[in-house]
Design an enzyme around this catalytic site. Structure first.
Site, PDB file in Angstrom:
ATOM      1  N   SER A  73      -1.646   2.866   5.589  1.00  0.00           N
ATOM      2  CA  SER A  73      -1.095   2.746   4.234  1.00  0.00           C
ATOM      3  C   SER A  73      -1.017   1.264   3.845  1.00  0.00           C
ATOM      4  O   SER A  73      -2.028   0.558   3.901  1.00  0.00           O
ATOM      5  CB  SER A  73       0.277   3.432   4.162  1.00  0.00           C
ATOM      6  OG  SER A  73       0.771   3.449   2.845  1.00  0.00           O
TER       7      SER A  73
ATOM      8  N   ASP B   5      -5.928  12.275   0.923  1.00  0.00           N
ATOM      9  CA  ASP B   5      -4.912  11.259   0.650  1.00  0.00           C
ATOM     10  C   ASP B   5      -4.665  11.234  -0.861  1.00  0.00           C
ATOM     11  O   ASP B   5      -5.589  10.992  -1.638  1.00  0.00           O
ATOM     12  CB  ASP B   5      -5.411   9.899   1.144  1.00  0.00           C
ATOM     13  CG  ASP B   5      -4.353   8.806   1.054  1.00  0.00           C
ATOM     14  OD1 ASP B   5      -3.482   8.869   0.167  1.00  0.00           O
ATOM     15  OD2 ASP B   5      -4.402   7.879   1.880  1.00  0.00           O
TER      16      ASP B   5
ATOM     17  N   HIS C  55      -1.772  11.609   3.276  1.00  0.00           N
ATOM     18  CA  HIS C  55      -1.600  10.169   3.436  1.00  0.00           C
ATOM     19  C   HIS C  55      -1.139   9.804   4.849  1.00  0.00           C
ATOM     20  O   HIS C  55       0.029   9.975   5.194  1.00  0.00           O
ATOM     21  CB  HIS C  55      -0.613   9.638   2.407  1.00  0.00           C
ATOM     22  CG  HIS C  55      -0.469   8.157   2.413  1.00  0.00           C
ATOM     23  ND1 HIS C  55      -1.543   7.307   2.272  1.00  0.00           N
ATOM     24  CD2 HIS C  55       0.624   7.359   2.566  1.00  0.00           C
ATOM     25  CE1 HIS C  55      -1.121   6.064   2.335  1.00  0.00           C
ATOM     26  NE2 HIS C  55       0.187   6.056   2.515  1.00  0.00           N
TER      27      HIS C  55
END
Length: 570
Positions: free
Chosen positions: A212, A451, A488
Site C-alpha cells: 500500500s 484492489d 488491497h
C-alpha cells in the site's frame, strides 16, 4: 555503505570476465553483458543489548531505550519470534514553525541475537504516524513468516509525525517531505550505523519492503535510494497516491449520486449488485485459464471478454440486486475505465474487472475510506494551500470538491510548500531504474487484481513501460506478479498468503530468478488468519502459482484443481 572485504579470487574472477566484456563493448556479443551478482550475507551474533542505548551514536538521533526481548515473547504469523534486542529512538526532534506541534521521526529496531547479516526496512501503510512492531512482512498481510524471525535486523518508523495528528501533520512543510521520502533518507544511514555498533559490522545486504503506502515507499526508494538497498519488495503500490485518492473521491461523488439512501454510498452499488457483476465476470472469464475454479487468472484476456453493458442485465424496473440501472452502468463503467477530469482526460488508471468486487474490503475503500481517508490527504497533506484544519470536514470535502481543483492543488507549490505532492509523494521517473539494475539489485512487485484503491492496471502499465525501457524485458532485475482476486494487500477470493522475501533474497544473493511464487488460500484452520472472503467451494488449503507477468497460471488439464502443481505459468 558497507562493502565486502576483497577476496583473493576476486581479481581472478575479474580477469576471467574481461574478454567477454571487451567483446561486448566491441559488438562481439549476442546480448548485453550479465548483470553483477551480489554476494551472500554472512551471519553474526549480537554483541550486547542493554548498553546499546549508550553506545549507538548518530547525528540528530536520540536513543530512548534498548531492551532484551526473550524468545517467544513476541509471536508473529503463528510463530514465536527468537530472542532479540528492541531499540527505540527519535530523529530530528523539532517544533513546527506553523502549527507549533512537536515533530520527530520515531522508530524502533529489532535486532536478532542470531543475525543473518541482513537489514530490512519495513515501510508502513496508510499515512504512517505509528511505530508499529518491526517484524518485516513477507507479503501484504497474514504472511506465513516474517523478516525478524528469518534473522533480519528490522526497522519501523512513523515517518516523522504522530498518528494522533491524523492528516493535520500536512500543515507542516517538513512533515510532508518526511512522509513522502525524506524519512527514509534519514533513517537508512542511522540504522546501518546502529547495526554496525550492535554486531561489529554493517549489514552485508539491505532490503526494503511494504504494501500500500509501504509499496509506494518501496518504489520511491527504488527510484531515489537504489545505492542503499539490494532488494525491493513492493506490494499493491500506491505509487501515484494523490491521483489514486482523488480518483476514489470522484468515485464517491458518483456513488453518492446513485445512492438510494442519501448519505449511504454503499446503496449506490450494493453488495448484491457487486456480487452480480462478480458472477458475470466469472461467467465470461473463469474458464479462460483452462479451469473453472472461481478465479480469473488471465486478467488481460478477461478485460476483452467481459462487457458490463452486455453481460449484466439492465433494470427495467426497480433495482433489486438482479440488474444494474442504466445510470449505474454509465457511472460504474466510467469509473472502471479510469477517472477523468472535466475536459474528459483520464488522470488515473483503469481498474480491471475481476470477481473480487463483492467483499466488504472492496466496499470499505469505495464507500467509507473515500470520505474519511482520501479527503484528509487531498485536503490537508498534499494540496497547496491546505484546507483550514479548524473547519475541515472530510466527508463533506469529498462530496463537494471540484475534482479539477483538487488536481491543480496537488501539483501546486508556493513560498511555504516548495515541493508539490506530485514531487514528494511519487517516485521520480519510476521506469528508469538503471542504477538499481546495473549494481545487481533486484525488485519483486505484486498487486491484487481486485484492489479497489490502487489499480493493478496502473502497476501493469508501469511495468510495461519498464520493460520497454529495457529492450522489451526487465525480467533480469524486476518481476511483477498479479494476485488474482486479491483486494488491497490481502483478502478477497484469492490465494493471498505467500512469502516473497525468501525468493527475493535468493535472487539477489544466489542469482535464482523467481519465475513463480506459490500462494495459498487462508481457509479454516490457517495458522495465521482465516480469510472470510473465500468461497465455500474452495479447499481450505488451495494453492496457486503467482506467475511473473506477462505469464499467466493455466491448468495443465489433469491433476488436483486445488493444487498449484496442476498449473503452469505460460
Amino acid at each position: 555503505m558497507h562493502r565486502n572485504p576483497p577476496r583473493p579470487w576476486a581479481k581472478l574472477a575479474l580477469a576471467a570476465t574481461l574478454p567477454t566484456a571487451l567483446l561486448a563493448a566491441c559488438g562481439g556479443s549476442d546480448g548485453p553483458p550479465p548483470l553483477p551478482q551480489l554476494s551472500a550475507a554472512v551471519p553474526a551474533s549480537l554483541l550486547s543489548c542493554s548498553d546499546l542505548a549508550s553506545k549507538i551514536s548518530f547525528p540528530n538521533t536520540r536513543i530512548t531505550a534498548a531492551t532484551d526481548v526473550a524468545a517467544g515473547t513476541l509471536t508473529v504469523a503463528g510463530q514465536p519470534v527468537g530472542a532479540h534486542c528492541r531499540v527505540t529512538g527519535r530523529m530530528y526532534e523539532r517544533v513546527g514553525p506553523i502549527d507549533g506541534v512537536s515533530y520527530a521521526i520515531g522508530f524502533e529496531m529489532r535486532l536478532p541475537r542470531n543475525w543473518n547479516g541482513r537489514f530490512f526496512y519495513q515501510a508502513n501503510g496508510g499515512i504512517d504516524g505509528s511505530v508499529v512492531t518491526a517484524t518485516g512482512a513477507v507479503n501484504g498481510g497474514s504472511g506465513p513468516t516474517n523478516a525478524l524471525n528469518m534473522g533480519f535486523a528490522v526497522i519501523s518508523s512513523d515517518a516523522g509525525h504522530a498518528a494522533s495528528q491524523g492528516p493535520f501533520f500536512g500543515i507542516d512543510p517538513q512533515a510532508r517531505l518526511d512522509y513522502g521520502y525524506q524519512a527514509v533518507a534519514k533513517l537508512t544511514p542511522m540504522a546501518k550505523s546502529a547495526i554496525q555498533t550492535a554486531y561489529g559490522k554493517a549489514p552485508d545486504r539491505s532490503y526494503f519492503g511494504g504494501c500500500s503506502n509501504g509499496g509506494r515507499h518501496a518504489m520511491v526508494a527504488a527510484a531515489r535510494y537504489a545505492d542503499q538497498y539490494d532488494g525491493f519488495l513492493v506490494g499493491d503500490p500506491g505509487f501515484r497516491l494523490p491521483l489514486a485518492a482523488i480518483a476514489n473521491m470522484a468515485g464517491a461523488q458518483k456513488y453518492a449520486a446513485l445512492a438510494t439512501t442519501p448519505g449511504d454510498l454503499s446503496t449506490g452499488f450494493t453488495t448484491a449488485e457487486r456480487k452480480l457483476v462478480s458472477d458475470a465476470v466469472l461467467g465470461k472469464c473463469d474458464a479462460l485459464d483452462g479451469a473453472t475454479d472461481g478465479l480469473v487468472q488471465d486478467t488481460g484476456a478477461c478485460q476483452a471478454a467481459f462487457n458490463l453493458d452486455r453481460d449484466v442485465p439492465t433494470c427495467t424496473g426497480a433495482r433489486n440486486g438482479s440488474c444494474l440501472s442504466a445510470a449505474q452502468k454509465t457511472a460504474i463503467g466510467g469509473l472502471f475505465a479510469g477517472a477523468r477530469n472535466a475536459a474528459g482526460n483520464r488522470f488515473y488508471a483503469s481498474f480491471p474487472y475481476d470477481n473480487g468486487l463483492s467483499p466488504n474490503g472492496w466496499g470499505v475503500w469505495k464507500f467509507s475510506n473515500s470520505l474519511n481517508l482520501d479527503s484528509g490527504g487531498a485536503g490537508i497533506i498534499w494540496p497547496v494551500p491546505p484546507e483550514d484544519p479548524a473547519t475541515f470536514n472530510g466527508p463533506n470535502f469529498t462530496l463537494t470538491a471540484n475534482i479539477d481543483t483538487l488536481l491543480a492543488r496537488v501539483a501546486a507549490t508556493n513560498a511555504v510548500y516548495t515541493e508539490s505532492a506530485l514531487s514528494f509523494m511519487l517516485p521520480p521517473n519510476p521506469s528508469e531504474l538503471s542504477k538499481l539494475k546495473n549494481r545487481g539489485a533486484k525488485m519483486m512487485v505484486y498487486h491484487g487484481t481486485a484492489d479497489p484503491i490502487f489499480s493493478s492496471d496502473d502497476t501493469t502499465a508501469w511495468y510495461d513501460t519498464l520493460r520497454g525501457n529495457n529492450g522489451g524485458d526487465a525480467g533480469n532485475f524486476s518481476r511483477f506478479y498479479r494476485v488474482p482476486g486479491m483486494n488491497h494487500c490481502s483478502g478477497g477470493p484469492a490465494t493471498d498468503q505467500f512469502d516473497m522475501l525468501t525468493p527475493l533474497v535468493n535472487w539477489v544473493e544466489q542469482g535464482q530468478a523467481p519465475d513463480s511464487v506459490v500462494a495459498n488460500a487462508r481457509g479454516a484452520g490457517n495458522a495465521v488468519a482465516v480469510n472470510a472472503d473465500l468461497p465455500a467451494t474452495w479447499s481450505a488449503t488451495r494453492s496457486r502459482p503467482l506467475c511473473a507477468y506477462p505469464k499467466v497460471a493455466r491448468y495443465k488439464g489433469t491433476g488436483d484443481i486445488e493444487s498449484a502443481a496442476s498449473f503452469s505459468c505460460q
